[in-house]
Design an enzyme around this catalytic site. Structure first.
Site, short mmCIF file in Angstrom:
data_model
loop_
_atom_site.label_atom_id
_atom_site.label_comp_id
_atom_site.label_asym_id
_atom_site.label_seq_id
_atom_site.Cartn_x
_atom_site.Cartn_y
_atom_site.Cartn_z
N LYS A 197 0.85 -1.19 0.00
CA LYS A 197 0.00 0.00 0.00
C LYS A 197 0.89 1.24 0.00
CE LYS A 197 1.04 1.09 4.41
NZ LYS A 197 1.75 2.34 4.83
N ASP A 233 -2.06 -1.66 9.99
CA ASP A 233 -2.39 -1.67 8.57
C ASP A 233 -3.03 -2.97 8.10
OD1 ASP A 233 -1.26 0.85 8.36
OD2 ASP A 233 0.68 0.12 7.67
#
Length: 276
Positions: A8, A127
């Site tokens: 990401k 995350d």
């Protein structure tokens, strides 16, 4: 079973303050990209994890498998990871692997609800819930409160020096308050598909603090802009820097200017959640 564990980037990252539990309250907009590790998983009596790079004994992938087994009362898994996402880069490598393991355990055993799966993910790492969901999202708290956003196609060049930034060390060094970017405007740009607005809104509050650990972050960001990036910023806690380009061809041309980088990869944002 084989899973793509997608990295990401943080298009925007604000640090709002320090919580009583020692963690930091964040407001960040993350987007999955097509850079990925490959995680293979098969059910087994015990839990074993092997990878083509050294992993800590208590890796996020192992902790994810153990947490699922303990919560669901299932068996274990034999896990193998082919690593392509660099560590200590702010790209979510260990979180992506942990998310893929949780998806694999759920596919193998089907013993938890989606709510229970995401609760385990949040305990493994900030995350990890996003890495399960994929796509794009506004994430708050320590990352566990997600508001899904439309994905946006962006062509990227990601550059990283040989040195990484340790997330724990960086956060422990912070002197609050830190400057903040406009998360509302960035979220609105994604919701309305306003690609032209995104480069001007890219922001990372951890950028300046990270330079104390890896000064070359700034050099790479400046060089990305010089090579035609519409915006260049560090992702997460660093040390990887991404540049947003007008096309993949522009990003490929710029890549040739970074022969000194330890990692240089042309990538694209993902338009949907990773397939299971």
């Amino acid at each position: 079973m084989e899973y793509e564990a997608h990295a990401k980037i943080n298009l925007l990252l604000n640090v709002l303050g320090r919580r009583p539990d020692g963690y930091h309250e964040l407001c960040t907009i993350m987007h999955a990209i097509d850079l990925c590790d490959t995680v293979s998983l098969e059910p087994a009596k015990e839990i074993s994890v092997e990878a083509d790079v050294p992993l800590p004994e208590r890796s996020a992938a192992r902790r994810a498998a153990e947490a699922y087994r303990d919560a669901a009362g299932t068996g274990g898994a034999r896990i193998s990871i082919r690593c392509r996402i660099p560590a200590e880069a702010g790209l979510g490598s260990s979180s992506a692997d942990a998310a893929a393991v949780l998806r694999g355990m759920q596919a193998a055993y089907g013993a938890l609800s989606e709510e229970e799966l995401f609760a385990i993910a949040a305990r493994i790492g900030a995350d990890v819930p996003f890495c399960i969901a994929g796509g794009a999202a506004l994430c708050e708290g320590i990352g566990e409160r997600m508001t899904r956003l439309p994905a946006m196609p962006l062509d990227l060049l990601i550059i990283k020096s040989a040195r990484g930034v340790g997330t724990k060390s960086l956060f422990e060094s912070l002197a609050l308050p830190l400057p903040m970017g406009n998360a509302f405007a960035m979220a609105d740009a994604l919701r309305t598909g306003n690609t032209a607005a995104v480069p001007g809104l890219v922001f990372n509050a951890l950028y300046a603090p990270a330079l104390r650990f890896v000064p070359e972050i700034e050099c790479f960001a400046e060089r990305l802009r010089k090579e035609g990036a519409l915006a260049a910023c560090m992702t997460g806690s660093g040390s990887a820097v991404f540049g947003i380009f007008g096309s993949r061809a522009d990003a490929e041309r710029a890549k040739a200017a970074f022969p000194d980088a330890a990692f240089a990869r042309v990538c694209r944002t993902l338009p949907f959640s990773p397939e299971t």
